[in-house]
Scaffold this motif. Structure first.
Motif, PDB file in Angstrom:
ATOM      1  N   THR A 134      78.691  41.054  83.987  1.00  0.00           N
ATOM      2  CA  THR A 134      77.284  40.952  83.612  1.00  0.00           C
ATOM      3  C   THR A 134      76.963  41.681  82.319  1.00  0.00           C
ATOM      4  N   ALA A 135      77.919  42.421  81.792  1.00  0.00           N
ATOM      5  CA  ALA A 135      77.640  43.201  80.589  1.00  0.00           C
ATOM      6  C   ALA A 135      77.380  42.277  79.402  1.00  0.00           C
ATOM      7  N   SER A 177      70.949  40.671  95.695  1.00  0.00           N
ATOM      8  CA  SER A 177      69.508  40.925  95.754  1.00  0.00           C
ATOM      9  C   SER A 177      69.228  42.407  95.956  1.00  0.00           C
ATOM     10  N   MET A 178      69.964  43.032  96.859  1.00  0.00           N
ATOM     11  CA  MET A 178      69.790  44.468  97.111  1.00  0.00           C
ATOM     12  C   MET A 178      70.097  45.278  95.858  1.00  0.00           C
ATOM     13  N   LEU A 179      71.152  44.902  95.175  1.00  0.00           N
ATOM     14  CA  LEU A 179      71.550  45.613  93.961  1.00  0.00           C
ATOM     15  C   LEU A 179      70.504  45.447  92.863  1.00  0.00           C
ATOM     16  N   THR A 180      70.038  44.223  92.685  1.00  0.00           N
ATOM     17  CA  THR A 180      69.017  43.962  91.672  1.00  0.00           C
ATOM     18  C   THR A 180      67.742  44.744  91.977  1.00  0.00           C
ATOM     19  N   GLY A 237      64.396  51.566  87.333  1.00  0.00           N
ATOM     20  CA  GLY A 237      64.144  51.360  85.914  1.00  0.00           C
ATOM     21  C   GLY A 237      65.229  50.637  85.129  1.00  0.00           C
ATOM     22  N   TRP A 238      66.099  49.908  85.815  1.00  0.00           N
ATOM     23  CA  TRP A 238      67.212  49.236  85.152  1.00  0.00           C
ATOM     24  C   TRP A 238      67.185  47.732  85.426  1.00  0.00           C
ATOM     25  N   THR A 239      67.763  46.977  84.504  1.00  0.00           N
ATOM     26  CA  THR A 239      68.189  45.617  84.815  1.00  0.00           C
ATOM     27  C   THR A 239      69.693  45.718  85.048  1.00  0.00           C
ATOM     28  N   ALA A 240      70.262  44.711  85.679  1.00  0.00           N
ATOM     29  CA  ALA A 240      71.719  44.735  85.916  1.00  0.00           C
ATOM     30  C   ALA A 240      72.471  44.789  84.600  1.00  0.00           C
ATOM     31  N   GLU A 241      71.987  44.059  83.601  1.00  0.00           N
ATOM     32  CA  GLU A 241      72.666  44.022  82.301  1.00  0.00           C
ATOM     33  C   GLU A 241      72.624  45.377  81.614  1.00  0.00           C
ATOM     34  N   GLU A 242      71.439  46.027  81.672  1.00  0.00           N
ATOM     35  CA  GLU A 242      71.319  47.350  81.040  1.00  0.00           C
ATOM     36  C   GLU A 242      72.239  48.361  81.717  1.00  0.00           C
TER      37      GLU A 242
END
Length: 191
Positions: free
Chosen positions: A18-19, A72-75, A82-87
């Motif tokens: 996802t990076a 979904s839980m992780l997102t 305060g994060w998106t998965a990509e960030e």
């Protein structure tokens, strides 16, 4: 313990898939680093609680990750913090790589110095055939990761060096100043 290690590997896989480009990650400030170190153990805890559908090891965790529940839980968890998965993936990849580089670089330099001295002794020994000397030097280089890529950089260190070059001087200084704290959190993930 094994499940935690596998969860950490799964997190790394998630981050790798996802990076986005380093430009898309937030700047690593003291606040970003503190938040990252606070959030990371929670992510590992999510992986530990994941329903693996009876599969074990990496296969089970990757299956759970692909399922909507863990994703979904992780997102949600990241968003709440305060994060998106990509960030998070970008920051995690950079901090982990830079920390590895900063820790390994002095050790690699010492090993390379020792190897250079051993090579010199080996090459000066008239009792060892040249073909054997060449094989021994190759083995020595492989033992410390001294096999170089086309750019003349050591494989692992070259990759880490590329990540470090993408950091601003203040980001690298911050990670270096906090590397013991970062390592302490990483070690805590294995417990």
């Amino acid at each position: 313990m094994r499940r935690i290690i596998i969860a950490t590997l799964a997190l790394i896989c998630l981050c790798a898939t996802t990076a986005t480009a380093a430009d898309d990650r937030p700047e690593i400030t003291s606040s970003t680093l503190d938040n990252y170190l606070t959030v990371l153990p929670g992510i590992v805890a999510l992986f530990q609680k994941a329903d693996t559908g009876g599969a074990s090891g990496m296969e089970g965790l990757m299956g759970a990750l692909e399922g909507s529940q863990l994703s979904s839980m992780l997102t949600s968890y990241l968003s709440e913090n305060g994060w998106t998965a990509e960030e998070f993936a970008g920051v995690h990849g950079v901090i982990a790589s830079a920390t590895s580089y900063l820790v390994a670089k002095p050790e690699l330099a010492k090993a390379q110095q020792q190897m250079a001295a051993q090579k010199k002794e080996l090459m000066a020994d008239p009792n060892i055939p040249d073909a054997v000397k060449k094989q021994m030097v190759t083995l020595m280089e492989q033992q410390i990761g001294g096999v170089t890529d086309a750019g003349g950089k050591t494989g692992f260190m070259g990759q880490m060096e590329d990540v470090v070059k993408g950091l601003s001087p203040s980001e690298l200084k911050l990670i270096d100043a906090n590397k013991d704290r970062i390592i302490q959190v990483y070690r805590g993930l294995r417990q």
